[in-house]
Design a protein around this motif. Sequence first.
Motif, PDB file in Angstrom:
ATOM      1  N   SER A  85      47.725 -12.866  11.981  1.00 35.03           N
ATOM      2  CA  SER A  85      48.942 -12.736  12.782  1.00 35.03           C
ATOM      3  C   SER A  85      50.007 -12.103  11.891  1.00 35.03           C
ATOM      4  O   SER A  85      49.916 -12.157  10.662  1.00 35.03           O
ATOM      5  N   TYR A  86      50.995 -11.480  12.518  1.00 34.29           N
ATOM      6  CA  TYR A  86      51.973 -10.699  11.767  1.00 34.29           C
ATOM      7  C   TYR A  86      53.394 -11.087  12.141  1.00 34.29           C
ATOM      8  O   TYR A  86      53.670 -11.495  13.272  1.00 34.29           O
ATOM      9  N   GLN A  87      54.292 -10.908  11.156  1.00 38.98           N
ATOM     10  CA  GLN A  87      55.717 -11.017  11.425  1.00 38.98           C
ATOM     11  C   GLN A  87      56.266  -9.625  11.700  1.00 38.98           C
ATOM     12  O   GLN A  87      55.728  -8.621  11.219  1.00 38.98           O
ATOM     13  N   ARG A  88      57.336  -9.542  12.450  1.00 38.28           N
ATOM     14  CA  ARG A  88      57.847  -8.259  12.940  1.00 38.28           C
ATOM     15  C   ARG A  88      58.218  -7.292  11.823  1.00 38.28           C
ATOM     16  O   ARG A  88      58.040  -6.095  11.939  1.00 38.28           O
ATOM     17  N   ASP A  89      58.733  -7.810  10.713  1.00 33.87           N
ATOM     18  CA  ASP A  89      59.255  -6.936   9.664  1.00 33.87           C
ATOM     19  C   ASP A  89      58.276  -6.704   8.523  1.00 33.87           C
ATOM     20  O   ASP A  89      58.652  -6.245   7.449  1.00 33.87           O
ATOM     21  N   SER A  90      57.009  -7.027   8.716  1.00 32.45           N
ATOM     22  CA  SER A  90      56.036  -6.874   7.632  1.00 32.45           C
ATOM     23  C   SER A  90      54.651  -6.559   8.197  1.00 32.45           C
ATOM     24  O   SER A  90      54.295  -7.014   9.286  1.00 32.45           O
ATOM     25  N   ARG A  91      53.907  -5.750   7.435  1.00 35.33           N
ATOM     26  CA  ARG A  91      52.517  -5.495   7.824  1.00 35.33           C
ATOM     27  C   ARG A  91      51.560  -6.390   7.036  1.00 35.33           C
ATOM     28  O   ARG A  91      50.353  -6.230   7.109  1.00 35.33           O
ATOM     29  N   LYS A  92      52.133  -7.347   6.258  1.00 31.22           N
ATOM     30  CA  LYS A  92      51.301  -8.307   5.528  1.00 31.22           C
ATOM     31  C   LYS A  92      50.920  -9.430   6.474  1.00 31.22           C
ATOM     32  O   LYS A  92      51.779 -10.131   7.009  1.00 31.22           O
ATOM     33  N   PRO A  93      49.625  -9.630   6.733  1.00 33.47           N
ATOM     34  CA  PRO A  93      49.227 -10.612   7.747  1.00 33.47           C
ATOM     35  C   PRO A  93      49.272 -12.051   7.239  1.00 33.47           C
ATOM     36  O   PRO A  93      49.160 -12.322   6.051  1.00 33.47           O
ATOM     37  N   ILE A  94      49.455 -12.963   8.198  1.00 30.81           N
ATOM     38  CA  ILE A  94      49.226 -14.394   7.946  1.00 30.81           C
ATOM     39  C   ILE A  94      47.768 -14.642   8.308  1.00 30.81           C
ATOM     40  O   ILE A  94      47.341 -14.395   9.437  1.00 30.81           O
TER      41      ILE A  94
ATOM     42  N   THR B  46      48.136  -3.978  18.294  1.00 29.15           N
ATOM     43  CA  THR B  46      47.444  -3.436  17.117  1.00 29.15           C
ATOM     44  C   THR B  46      48.386  -2.609  16.256  1.00 29.15           C
ATOM     45  O   THR B  46      48.428  -2.759  15.026  1.00 29.15           O
ATOM     46  N   PHE B  47      49.177  -1.710  16.883  1.00 30.48           N
ATOM     47  CA  PHE B  47      50.049  -0.812  16.132  1.00 30.48           C
ATOM     48  C   PHE B  47      51.335  -1.491  15.678  1.00 30.48           C
ATOM     49  O   PHE B  47      51.858  -1.183  14.606  1.00 30.48           O
ATOM     50  N   SER B  48      51.848  -2.413  16.485  1.00 33.64           N
ATOM     51  CA  SER B  48      53.058  -3.109  16.085  1.00 33.64           C
ATOM     52  C   SER B  48      52.781  -4.033  14.907  1.00 33.64           C
ATOM     53  O   SER B  48      53.589  -4.148  13.983  1.00 33.64           O
ATOM     54  N   ASP B  49      51.608  -4.693  14.915  1.00 32.67           N
ATOM     55  CA  ASP B  49      51.239  -5.579  13.816  1.00 32.67           C
ATOM     56  C   ASP B  49      51.138  -4.817  12.501  1.00 32.67           C
ATOM     57  O   ASP B  49      51.662  -5.260  11.474  1.00 32.67           O
TER      58      ASP B  49
ATOM     59  N   ARG C 124      48.220   1.722  11.036  1.00 33.21           N
ATOM     60  CA  ARG C 124      47.075   2.031  11.887  1.00 33.21           C
ATOM     61  C   ARG C 124      47.343   3.239  12.784  1.00 33.21           C
ATOM     62  O   ARG C 124      46.410   3.902  13.239  1.00 33.21           O
ATOM     63  N   MET C 125      48.603   3.528  13.054  1.00 29.51           N
ATOM     64  CA  MET C 125      48.921   4.709  13.870  1.00 29.51           C
ATOM     65  C   MET C 125      48.507   5.980  13.143  1.00 29.51           C
ATOM     66  O   MET C 125      47.947   6.903  13.751  1.00 29.51           O
ATOM     67  N   LEU C 126      48.773   6.038  11.851  1.00 32.65           N
ATOM     68  CA  LEU C 126      48.365   7.206  11.074  1.00 32.65           C
ATOM     69  C   LEU C 126      46.846   7.237  10.899  1.00 32.65           C
ATOM     70  O   LEU C 126      46.228   8.302  10.918  1.00 32.65           O
ATOM     71  N   ARG C 127      46.252   6.057  10.726  1.00 30.74           N
ATOM     72  CA  ARG C 127      44.792   5.997  10.625  1.00 30.74           C
ATOM     73  C   ARG C 127      44.140   6.452  11.931  1.00 30.74           C
ATOM     74  O   ARG C 127      43.097   7.104  11.916  1.00 30.74           O
ATOM     75  N   CYS C 128      44.759   6.121  13.048  1.00 31.35           N
ATOM     76  CA  CYS C 128      44.256   6.549  14.345  1.00 31.35           C
ATOM     77  C   CYS C 128      44.176   8.070  14.403  1.00 31.35           C
ATOM     78  O   CYS C 128      43.141   8.645  14.784  1.00 31.35           O
TER      79      CYS C 128
ATOM     80  N   ASN D  51      55.387   2.966  19.848  1.00 36.44           N
ATOM     81  CA  ASN D  51      55.557   2.219  18.595  1.00 36.44           C
ATOM     82  C   ASN D  51      55.876   3.096  17.397  1.00 36.44           C
ATOM     83  O   ASN D  51      55.878   2.623  16.262  1.00 36.44           O
ATOM     84  N   ALA D  52      56.159   4.380  17.631  1.00 32.56           N
ATOM     85  CA  ALA D  52      56.372   5.316  16.518  1.00 32.56           C
ATOM     86  C   ALA D  52      57.416   4.809  15.525  1.00 32.56           C
ATOM     87  O   ALA D  52      57.232   4.903  14.308  1.00 32.56           O
ATOM     88  N   ASN D  53      58.510   4.237  16.019  1.00 34.33           N
ATOM     89  CA  ASN D  53      59.584   3.791  15.124  1.00 34.33           C
ATOM     90  C   ASN D  53      59.165   2.666  14.186  1.00 34.33           C
ATOM     91  O   ASN D  53      59.823   2.423  13.173  1.00 34.33           O
ATOM     92  N   ARG D  54      58.065   1.978  14.507  1.00 32.37           N
ATOM     93  CA  ARG D  54      57.560   0.919  13.630  1.00 32.37           C
ATOM     94  C   ARG D  54      57.100   1.484  12.290  1.00 32.37           C
ATOM     95  O   ARG D  54      56.977   0.753  11.311  1.00 32.37           O
ATOM     96  N   LEU D  55      56.879   2.802  12.249  1.00 30.26           N
ATOM     97  CA  LEU D  55      56.421   3.424  10.999  1.00 30.26           C
ATOM     98  C   LEU D  55      57.446   3.262   9.881  1.00 30.26           C
ATOM     99  O   LEU D  55      57.112   3.375   8.699  1.00 30.26           O
ATOM    100  N   LYS D  56      58.682   2.968  10.246  1.00 30.98           N
ATOM    101  CA  LYS D  56      59.754   2.866   9.248  1.00 30.98           C
ATOM    102  C   LYS D  56      59.532   1.738   8.243  1.00 30.98           C
ATOM    103  O   LYS D  56      60.142   1.741   7.171  1.00 30.98           O
ATOM    104  N   ILE D  57      58.668   0.757   8.576  1.00 29.88           N
ATOM    105  CA  ILE D  57      58.435  -0.340   7.619  1.00 29.88           C
ATOM    106  C   ILE D  57      57.305  -0.008   6.644  1.00 29.88           C
ATOM    107  O   ILE D  57      56.993  -0.810   5.764  1.00 29.88           O
ATOM    108  N   ILE D  58      56.700   1.175   6.787  1.00 28.13           N
ATOM    109  CA  ILE D  58      55.590   1.574   5.910  1.00 28.13           C
ATOM    110  C   ILE D  58      56.130   2.355   4.723  1.00 28.13           C
ATOM    111  O   ILE D  58      57.005   3.215   4.861  1.00 28.13           O
ATOM    112  N   SER D  59      55.596   2.105   3.550  1.00 28.92           N
ATOM    113  CA  SER D  59      56.062   2.777   2.330  1.00 28.92           C
ATOM    114  C   SER D  59      55.683   4.245   2.341  1.00 28.92           C
ATOM    115  O   SER D  59      54.705   4.653   2.971  1.00 28.92           O
ATOM    116  N   GLY D  60      56.473   5.041   1.627  1.00 30.43           N
ATOM    117  CA  GLY D  60      56.193   6.467   1.516  1.00 30.43           C
ATOM    118  C   GLY D  60      54.835   6.743   0.910  1.00 30.43           C
ATOM    119  O   GLY D  60      54.154   7.697   1.295  1.00 30.43           O
TER     120      GLY D  60
END
Length: 501
Positions: free
Chosen positions: A124-133, A189-192, A196-200, A222-231
């Motif tokens: 499971s995921y928190q909104r501001d992180s792609r690190k899963p619980i 899947t993409f919000s978590d 994965r959007m780029l992998r798709c 969900n495109a704007n979710r990409l902002k939490i991913i590192s360069g």
Amino acid sequence: MKEYTDAELAQILDKDIFHMIGEAADELDLDCYVVGGYVRDIFLERPSDDIDCVVVGNGKVGDNPGIAVAKRLRKKLGRRANVSIFKNFGTAQVKYYPDGVTYDPENPNEGAVEVEFVGARKESYQRDSRKPIVEDGTLEDDQNRRDFTINAMAICLNKDRFGELVDPFYGLDDMWDGIIRTPLDPDITFSDDPLRMLRCIRFATRLNFMIDDETFEALERNANRLKIISGERISEEMNKILMTKYPSKGIVDLQRSGLLQLILPELSAMDMVETRNGKAHKNNFYHTLEVLDNVARATNDNITPDTLWLRWGALLHDIGKPKSKRWDNLQGWTFHAHNIIGAKMVPNIFKRMKLPLDMKMKFVQKMVDLHMRPIAIADNEVTDSAVRRLVNDAGDDIDSLMILCEADITSKNQVRKQRFIDNYQLVREKIADLAQRDFKRLLQPCIDGNEIMELFNLKPSREVGELKQYLKDAVLDNKVVNEREPLMALLMEKAKEMGLC
């Protein structure tokens, strides 16, 4: 692609390593499956060394079942193997050297086989992180968390079910149909995990698959979710897209989904056509993609360390056009000095995307800066002087530059296109002739800046630079041979003209 029965899959996996993994799991009363890319590539008939295993159950172990099987496998393999345990991630890696492969300390990965183990889990995921619980889970839980149906298939390695395919999301059908689709709701899947959007898009580009409509719509939402991913993670996926056979497919999907505007807004901005007084310029975005595919076609069969960066050069070669675009009542639309403007933009793009700022970036800058030079030569008489200057400025990257410039011939006027092709061939012939006569060594005048300063009692200054350039131009234009006596006479003449002696 080819479909196999469970018996045929068992035959394909009839290798010591898979039997030993199964034995290790059986001894611990655990279920073990090979999953992900290795399974996918079996059906796609593609070679793969990426062996990932998921282990299910508690069995006779007290810790993570994946780590337990990895430790047991290490014992079975003996001294030719070692195990690395990553407790924070609940994973383990076994690296071993098959019979006949000798460990080379200078190339420790040469010939080695790596197997990754993880215990089945749900996330499971928190909104501001792609690190899963992470929690322990079943095989079904583990397959649910996979990114795409084609990566969610598993083959059992336990002795009594060896070779049995488990495909709950019909990944095999999606492969036959050439479709990328998420196992569960794509928005989740993409919000978590927005990566994965780029992998798709990367998988769709690499495999030449289409993205399922519902999945693509989720990319847009969900495109704007990409902002939490590192360069770093974004550029890693971009590099993989660029290194596919037809990279333009991935760039188009990035643009259509709204992701490119977040990654490379400078490139996305080129996707437009402006018309004035009935005159329209071409769509420089799609021209760029045509050039990119041309470069890919020229380099697919000969991948070198510079190939990726040459493709970046192709992607960015016209990046300065939006800033340089002007309307001229006589000429129409112009893009003067777009190569110079574009070259100045490259460092900021590389810095923002966490791409290397070393010689790789400078190579891309050079490609962007010089990409108009061979075109200018080929559009006129191909003179020795012009080719000498090109060779001098491009240096060892001349062949890469020529590949880019030949790829830039996208004119729909076949007569003009053929003329460019013929003239480029002449440019290549002259470059080869210059190389054969070792002109590269002769291009730098034998009188250097230090000697000029000593002769005229000068410090580093504009005058020294002007004299050096004067001698260099004389050599490049073949006005004088690159020998000390005639160059010194020319130098004294110019210095006298400048009032230095």
